[in-house]
Design an enzyme around this catalytic site. Structure first.
Site, PDB file in Angstrom:
ATOM      1  N   ALA A 169      35.294 142.339  56.658  1.00  0.00           N
ATOM      2  CA  ALA A 169      34.876 140.950  56.433  1.00  0.00           C
ATOM      3  C   ALA A 169      35.297 140.009  57.552  1.00  0.00           C
ATOM      4  CB  ALA A 169      35.433 140.449  55.106  1.00  0.00           C
ATOM      5  N   ARG A 219      37.437 136.991  68.823  1.00  0.00           N
ATOM      6  CA  ARG A 219      37.751 137.345  70.215  1.00  0.00           C
ATOM      7  C   ARG A 219      36.669 138.216  70.887  1.00  0.00           C
ATOM      8  NH1 ARG A 219      42.984 139.850  71.356  1.00  0.00           N
ATOM      9  NH2 ARG A 219      43.429 140.234  69.159  1.00  0.00           N
ATOM     10  N   GLY A 274      37.184 148.526  59.112  1.00  0.00           N
ATOM     11  CA  GLY A 274      35.948 148.696  59.886  1.00  0.00           C
ATOM     12  C   GLY A 274      36.134 148.589  61.385  1.00  0.00           C
ATOM     13  N   TYR A 297       4.104 162.943  81.289  1.00  0.00           N
ATOM     14  CA  TYR A 297       4.413 162.284  80.017  1.00  0.00           C
ATOM     15  C   TYR A 297       3.742 163.026  78.875  1.00  0.00           C
ATOM     16  CZ  TYR A 297       4.489 159.136  76.087  1.00  0.00           C
ATOM     17  OH  TYR A 297       4.667 158.625  74.831  1.00  0.00           O
ATOM     18  N   ALA A 310       1.659 169.189  87.346  1.00  0.00           N
ATOM     19  CA  ALA A 310       2.298 167.929  87.741  1.00  0.00           C
ATOM     20  C   ALA A 310       1.394 166.754  87.408  1.00  0.00           C
ATOM     21  CB  ALA A 310       2.590 167.949  89.229  1.00  0.00           C
TER      22      ALA A 310
HETATM   23  C1  UD1 Z   1      47.084 144.019  59.235  1.00  0.00           C
HETATM   24  C2  UD1 Z   1      48.317 144.352  58.410  1.00  0.00           C
HETATM   25  C3  UD1 Z   1      49.471 144.718  59.366  1.00  0.00           C
HETATM   26  C4  UD1 Z   1      49.059 145.860  60.255  1.00  0.00           C
HETATM   27  C5  UD1 Z   1      47.751 145.527  60.999  1.00  0.00           C
HETATM   28  C6  UD1 Z   1      47.237 146.746  61.702  1.00  0.00           C
HETATM   29  C7  UD1 Z   1      48.161 143.020  56.398  1.00  0.00           C
HETATM   30  C8  UD1 Z   1      48.672 141.796  55.697  1.00  0.00           C
HETATM   31  N1  UD1 Z   1      48.675 143.245  57.621  1.00  0.00           N
HETATM   32  O1  UD1 Z   1      47.388 142.838  59.947  1.00  0.00           O
HETATM   33  O2  UD1 Z   1      50.602 145.091  58.632  1.00  0.00           O
HETATM   34  O3  UD1 Z   1      50.066 146.165  61.176  1.00  0.00           O
HETATM   35  O4  UD1 Z   1      46.735 145.092  60.069  1.00  0.00           O
HETATM   36  O5  UD1 Z   1      46.150 146.412  62.516  1.00  0.00           O
HETATM   37  O6  UD1 Z   1      47.370 143.731  55.847  1.00  0.00           O
HETATM   38  N2  UD1 Z   1      40.022 141.669  56.509  1.00  0.00           N
HETATM   39  C9  UD1 Z   1      39.100 141.353  55.552  1.00  0.00           C
HETATM   40  N3  UD1 Z   1      39.298 140.258  54.776  1.00  0.00           N
HETATM   41  C10 UD1 Z   1      40.372 139.457  54.893  1.00  0.00           C
HETATM   42  C11 UD1 Z   1      41.329 139.784  55.881  1.00  0.00           C
HETATM   43  C12 UD1 Z   1      41.130 140.891  56.660  1.00  0.00           C
HETATM   44  O7  UD1 Z   1      38.101 142.060  55.421  1.00  0.00           O
HETATM   45  O8  UD1 Z   1      40.470 138.498  54.137  1.00  0.00           O
HETATM   46  C13 UD1 Z   1      39.820 142.846  57.361  1.00  0.00           C
HETATM   47  C14 UD1 Z   1      39.647 142.494  58.823  1.00  0.00           C
HETATM   48  O9  UD1 Z   1      38.271 142.348  59.132  1.00  0.00           O
HETATM   49  C15 UD1 Z   1      40.267 143.679  59.521  1.00  0.00           C
HETATM   50  C16 UD1 Z   1      41.334 144.168  58.556  1.00  0.00           C
HETATM   51  O10 UD1 Z   1      40.988 143.641  57.294  1.00  0.00           O
HETATM   52  O11 UD1 Z   1      39.338 144.727  59.715  1.00  0.00           O
HETATM   53  C17 UD1 Z   1      42.732 143.751  58.966  1.00  0.00           C
HETATM   54  O12 UD1 Z   1      42.805 142.348  59.009  1.00  0.00           O
HETATM   55  P1  UD1 Z   1      43.569 141.596  60.158  1.00  0.00           P
HETATM   56  O13 UD1 Z   1      43.392 140.151  59.951  1.00  0.00           O
HETATM   57  O14 UD1 Z   1      43.228 142.156  61.474  1.00  0.00           O
HETATM   58  O15 UD1 Z   1      45.081 141.970  59.784  1.00  0.00           O
HETATM   59  P2  UD1 Z   1      46.318 141.950  60.754  1.00  0.00           P
HETATM   60  O16 UD1 Z   1      46.857 140.579  60.765  1.00  0.00           O
HETATM   61  O17 UD1 Z   1      45.988 142.579  62.030  1.00  0.00           O
END
Ligand code: UD1
Ligand code: MG
Length: 451
Positions: free
Chosen positions: A10, A15, A104, A348, A362
Site C-alpha cells: 500500500a 523516493r 511487495g 519476417y 533471404a
Molecule cells: C518496517 C518494519 C521494520 C523493518 C523494516 C524492514 C514495522 C513497524 N517496521 O519498517 O522493523 O526493519 O520494515 O524493511 O513494521 N505498508 C503498507 N501500509 C502501511 C505501512 C506500510 O502497506 O500502512 C507497506 C509498505 O508499502 C512496505 C511495507 O509495508 O512495503 C513496510 O513499510 P515501511 O513503511 O517501509 O516500513 P519501515 O519503516 O521500513
C-alpha cells in the site's frame, strides 16, 4: 498446514519519483510485486491477499493479471504495517492455517528461507525473519532472550543500547491466522511515528504467554527497493543470480555478464548462449540449443538442436521445433516453425505456419497485416520460398512447392507447383552503354556552365 500469504503493497514509494506505484516497477521483466508473490508461492498457499493503497487499482490489476486467484484488500490510509495486515481480515475469513506476511517491495526472499520459517512455527507461535545487517541503519531491531525473541523495537523508539543490536527485522512474519489477528487487535499507535506497528505483535505475544522466535537469512534477500538507484542495483543482483543459476544448470554462457534474463526464463542443459542475448518474459529454450550473439527472445519456445541468430528476434508466439535454423536479421512472431526448417536471413515471419524442412530465402516477408486485420500464411513441408518473396496473407503454399525470387504471391499455391509472380525480364542489348555516355555528356556540359 495450509498457508495464506498477505503481501503489503500500500505504500507510496515517494523516493521512486514516479507516476507508477513502486511495487509495479520491474525487475527481470516482472513487477517487484510479482517477485514477492512468486517467492511465497513455493509454500503452495491456499490464499494470497495483496493489500493495496496508493495506486491501488493498478496494483490490484497487476497482481490479478499474474495470479487470478489473488484477493485484493484495500488500505485507504497508511496507518502502519499492523493496520495494513488488519485489512486482510475479511479475505482470510474462515481460514485457520498460517499466515505469512511479505512486502511487495522486498522481492528477493528465497524459497528455502520461507520453508525454514514454516518449520520454525512448530517451536514458536510467532516467527520473525531477521538478518545480520552490515549497516543496521533505521531497521527495527530484534531483542533476543536466548533462543527466544523477546520483542522488536523500531529504530525511532530504540534506546542507544538497543540501537547497537545488529540483528534486524526484515518485516516477514509467520503466525496462525487467528492468533495474528488477535495480536493485531491489541496493537496501539502509541509510539514515535504514531503508527500501528506490526512489530509490536512480538512483545504482545510474549506478554500473553505465547512464544516467539527468529529465523535468519542473508541480508541480500531482505533488500527493499525505495529508489531508482536501488531498483537498478536490485536488477543487477537479480541478473547475477540468474546467470549463476544458468551456469549451475549446465548452460554455457560465453560472456555471462552480457546476457539478460527475465524472471521466468527457462534454458535447458547443454545449451549455449552467446554474448549480448536478451530474454524478455516467457522464453523457454530446450537442451542443446545455440542462441547466437545479439538475439532477443520473448514469449517463445525453442526446441532441442535449434540454432538462433546472431541478431535474431523471436517475439511472442514463436514456436521453433527441433533442429530449426533461424539466422541473422530474422523476426518471428506468432508462428510455428516445424522440424528442420531454415529461415536464415533478413526475413519476417508473422502469424504463420512453416512446414518441416521448408527453406525460406533471404528477404522473405509474410505480409500479415492489411492495415486493419492480421492474416495467416501457411507454408508446406519442404517448400522452397525464393529470395525476396512477398507472401500476401491470407495465403497458403503447398508441400513441396516453390516460389520464384522476387515474387509477390497473392493466391494459394498447390503442392508441388512453382509460382512466379513478377514482371517478365526484358533485356535491351547495348542500351546501358548508350545511357552511360548520354549521362556523362550531360554532366560535362553542366560543369562547363558553372565555370
Ligand atoms: C518496517 C518494519 C521494520 C523493518 C523494516 C524492514 C514495522 C513497524 N517496521 O519498517 O522493523 O526493519 O520494515 O524493511 O513494521 N505498508 C503498507 N501500509 C502501511 C505501512 C506500510 O502497506 O500502512 C507497506 C509498505 O508499502 C512496505 C511495507 O509495508 O512495503 C513496510 O513499510 P515501511 O513503511 O517501509 O516500513 P519501515 O519503516 O521500513
Ligand atoms: Mg521500508
Amino acid at each position: 498446514m495450509s498457508i495464506a500469504l498477505v503481501i503489503l503493497a500500500a505504500g507510496q514509494g515517494t523516493r521512486m519519483n514516479s507516476d507508477l506505484p513502486k511495487v509495479l516497477h520491474k525487475i527481470g521483466g516482472a513487477p517487484m510485486l510479482v517477485h514477492a508473490i512468486r517467492s511465497g508461492e513455493v509454500l503452495e498457499p491456499s490464499r494470497i491477499v495483496v493489500v493495496t493503497g496508493h495506486g491501488g487499482e493498478q496494483v490490484g490489476a497487476a497482481a490479478c493479471d499474474y495470479q487470478p486467484a489473488v484477493d485484493i484488500a484495500v488500505q485507504d490510509q497508511q496507518l502502519g504495517t499492523a493496520h495494513a495486515v488488519a485489512q486482510a481480515r475479511e479475505a482470510l475469513d474462515g481460514f485457520d492455517g498460517d499466515v505469512i506476511v511479505l512486502y511487495g517491495d522486498t522481492p528477493f526472499i528465497q524459497p528455502d528461507t520461507l520453508e525454514r520459517m514454516q518449520s520454525a512455527r512448530s517451536a514458536h507461535d510467532v516467527v520473525v525473519l531477521g538478518f545480520e545487517a552490515a549497516d543496521p541503519g533505521r531497521y527495527g531491531r530484534l531483542v533476543m532472550d536466548g533462543q527466544n525473541l523477546e520483542r522488536i523495537v523500531e529504530f525511532k523508539d530504540a534506546t542507544d543500547e538497543e540501537r547497537k543490536i545488529t540483528l534486524c527485522n526484515s518485516g516477514v512474519v509467520a503466525a496462525n491466522a487467528a492468533v495474528l489477528m488477535e495480536l493485531i487487535d491489541a496493537v496501539s499507535n502509541d509510539n514515535a511515528s504514531g503508527e500501528y506497528y506490526l512489530t509490536d505483535i512480538v512483545g504482545l505475544a510474549r506478554s500473553q504467554g505465547l512464544s516467539a522466535g527468529a529465523v535468519t537469512c542473508d541480508e541480500a534477500e531482505t533488500l527493499g527497493i525505495n529508489s531508482r538507484a536501488e531498483l537498478a542495483r536490485a536488477e543487477g543482483l537479480f541478473q547475477a543470480r540468474m546467470r549463476a543459476e544458468a551456469l549451475e544448470d549446465g548452460v554455457t554462457l560465453t560472456a555471462p555478464d552480457t546476457v539478460y534474463f527475465a524472471y521466468d526464463t527457462v534454458i535447458g542443459r547443454d545449451s549455449t548462449i552467446e554474448p549480448n542475448v536478451v530474454f524478455g518474459p516467457g522464453a523457454s529454450v530446450e537442451s542443446g540449443v545455440t542462441i547466437r550473439a545479439f538475439s532477443h527472445l520473448e514469449g517463445c519456445h525453442v526446441s532441442r538442436g535449434a540454432v538462433v541468430g546472431p541478431y535474431a528476434r523471436l517475439r511472442p508466439g514463436a514456436e521453433l521445433a527441433e533442429d530449426v535454423k533461424v539466422g541473422n536479421f530474422v523476426e518471428i512472431k506468432a508462428a510455428r516453425v516445424d522440424r528442420g526448417a531454415k529461415i536464415n536471413h533478413l526475413t519476417y515471419v508473422g502469424d504463420a505456419e512453416v512446414g518441416e524442412e521448408a527453406n525460406l530465402g533471404a528477404g522473405t516477408v509474410t505480409c500479415n497485416y492489411d492495415g486493419v486485420m492480421k492474416h495467416k500464411t501457411r507454408i508446406g513441408a519442404r517448400a522452397f520460398i525464393g529470395s525476396s518473396t512477398m507472401l500476401v496473407a491470407p495465403v497458403s503454399i503447398g508441400d513441396d512447392a516453390m516460389t520464384g525470387s522476387g515474387s509477390v504471391i497473392t493466391s494459394d499455391v498447390e503442392p508441388g507447383a512453382l509460382a512466379i509472380g513478377r514482371a517478365r525480364q526484358v533485356t535491351k542489348p547495348g542500351l546501358a552503354r548508350k545511357l552511360f555516355e548520354m549521362l556523362k555528356a550531360q554532366k560535362r556540359n553542366k560543369t562547363q556552365e558553372v565555370k
